[in-house]
Design a protein around this motif. Structure first.
Motif, PDB file in Angstrom:
ATOM      1  N   VAL A 193       0.784  -1.167   0.107  1.00 13.50           N
ATOM      2  CA  VAL A 193      -0.015   0.119  -0.092  1.00 13.50           C
ATOM      3  C   VAL A 193       0.826   1.199   0.049  1.00 13.50           C
ATOM      4  O   VAL A 193       1.797   1.209   0.987  1.00 13.50           O
ATOM      5  CB  VAL A 193      -0.882   0.111   1.034  1.00 13.50           C
ATOM      6  CG1 VAL A 193      -1.761   1.325   1.215  1.00 13.50           C
ATOM      7  CG2 VAL A 193      -1.822  -1.388   1.249  1.00 13.50           C
ATOM      8  N   PHE A 239      -1.636   7.811   6.386  1.00 14.18           N
ATOM      9  CA  PHE A 239      -0.195   7.078   5.839  1.00 14.18           C
ATOM     10  C   PHE A 239       0.555   6.833   6.962  1.00 14.18           C
ATOM     11  O   PHE A 239       1.055   5.711   7.061  1.00 14.18           O
ATOM     12  CB  PHE A 239       0.384   8.224   4.816  1.00 14.18           C
ATOM     13  CG  PHE A 239      -0.649   8.328   3.541  1.00 14.18           C
ATOM     14  CD1 PHE A 239      -1.509   7.471   3.064  1.00 14.18           C
ATOM     15  CD2 PHE A 239      -0.223   9.509   2.697  1.00 14.18           C
ATOM     16  CE1 PHE A 239      -2.180   7.931   2.001  1.00 14.18           C
ATOM     17  CE2 PHE A 239      -0.745   9.712   1.509  1.00 14.18           C
ATOM     18  CZ  PHE A 239      -2.005   9.190   1.437  1.00 14.18           C
ATOM     19  N   TRP A 244       2.504   3.585   6.117  1.00 12.24           N
ATOM     20  CA  TRP A 244       2.683   3.177   4.796  1.00 12.24           C
ATOM     21  C   TRP A 244       3.693   4.117   4.177  1.00 12.24           C
ATOM     22  O   TRP A 244       3.625   5.326   4.556  1.00 12.24           O
ATOM     23  CB  TRP A 244       1.191   3.498   3.847  1.00 12.24           C
ATOM     24  CG  TRP A 244      -0.023   2.603   4.412  1.00 12.24           C
ATOM     25  CD1 TRP A 244       0.235   1.315   4.966  1.00 12.24           C
ATOM     26  CD2 TRP A 244      -1.211   2.802   4.216  1.00 12.24           C
ATOM     27  NE1 TRP A 244      -0.970   0.612   4.958  1.00 12.24           N
ATOM     28  CE2 TRP A 244      -1.992   1.704   4.780  1.00 12.24           C
ATOM     29  CE3 TRP A 244      -1.845   3.924   3.872  1.00 12.24           C
ATOM     30  CZ2 TRP A 244      -3.249   1.744   4.946  1.00 12.24           C
ATOM     31  CZ3 TRP A 244      -3.491   4.020   4.159  1.00 12.24           C
ATOM     32  CH2 TRP A 244      -4.113   2.854   4.545  1.00 12.24           C
TER      33      TRP A 244
END
Length: 282
Positions: A193, A239, A244
């Motif tokens: 991701v 995030f 990620w």
């Protein structure tokens, strides 16, 4: 300095490789006035003879990838007679590989486009990516190689398509403050991701241009500076919270963004599939 040159591209296959190399080389020159003449699928002397009048009428630089020896000899003869520079752009690479591998190249036209396993895998990747654009079919995200997340107009779709053409199955999801993404996004194990972000000011400009092309009003929250900043901050927090890797696409081309993602995927594979720890800003 020449005002204009003719560039002849002759290939015994689709010419995709030849065009890409020519484009990459021309990008190094400012305001180059180049007239391109594209001649794909040239696989015989007879076909080449039909092109010769065009070479004579528009003399210029000739780049070619021909493995048919008769066609090559004819082209080199014509170019030498007319004083046209001719460059067999893959010869040096092929010769180096022959030396390194200890074997001769097969010399089959279009061999890189044969319908082998890799070809069908690329087709499958493209089909998967199209079917999983913009948050669609999130139930199948675990089958993806890469999942891209980001706010609207952060280059998710074009980057996904580019990666799909490289053979990667990609899904993408728009992040909207008012609409949380599916819980599945936070449970993924197999896919990498990646969060895509961009400068709010640049994002406002892109969105405004988008609305103008659609003949829609530009006085909406979609292009409101404060709301756009909040959107980008919301995405960045997500995030960070999930560890990620993040790529800022503000000044990156699609190709550069894709290259960074492929590098991240390679790094993860080299770590035996370990998940990334913390946000890796690129």
């Amino acid at each position: 300095m020449t005002d204009r040159i003719h560039l002849h591209l002759l290939s015994d296959s689709t010419g995709e490789t030849l065009e890409m190399l020519a484009k990459a080389a021309l990008a190094q020159f400012d305001d180059a006035n180049v007239v391109r003449h594209f001649w794909p699928m040239v696989r015989s002397r007879q076909h080449l003879d039909r092109i010769v009048p065009e070479l004579n009428a528009n003399p210029g630089l000739v780049l070619y990838t021909l493995v048919n020896q008769e066609a090559r000899a004819r082209l080199e003869e014509v170019c030498a007679r007319n004083g046209l520079p001719a460059v067999p752009i893959l010869d040096r690479v092929t010769e180096a590989l022959e030396k390194a591998l200890g074997q001769e190249a097969h010399g089959r036209p279009g061999r890189q486009h044969q319908m082998d396993k890799a070809y069908f895998e690329r087709v499958e990747a493209i089909q998967f990516t199209i079917a999983h654009d913009d948050g669609i079919a999130w139930e199948n995200w675990e089958q993806a190689d890469i999942v891209l997340a980001g706010v609207s107009r952060s280059s998710k779709t074009p980057t996904s398509i580019y990666l799909a053409n490289r053979g990667y199955k990609v899904a993408n999801i728009p992040l909207v403050v008012e609409s949380p993404p599916p819980a599945k996004l936070f449970e993924l194990k197999k896919p990498l991701v990646v969060g895509l972000t961009t400068a709010p000011e640049r994002l406002v400009q892109i969105r405004r241009n988008r609305l103008l092309t659609l003949n829609e009003k530009t006085e909406t929250s979609y292009v409101d500076n404060r709301k756009v900043k909040d959107e980008v901050a919301f995405a960045r927090r997500m995030f960070a919270d999930n560890g990620w890797p993040v790529i800022d696409v503000t000044r990156r081309s699609i190709e550069e963004t894709a290259a960074a993602i492929i590098r991240l995927l390679g790094e993860r594979k080299s770590r035996d599939g370990d998940l990334f720890e913390g946000v890796k800003a690129i």
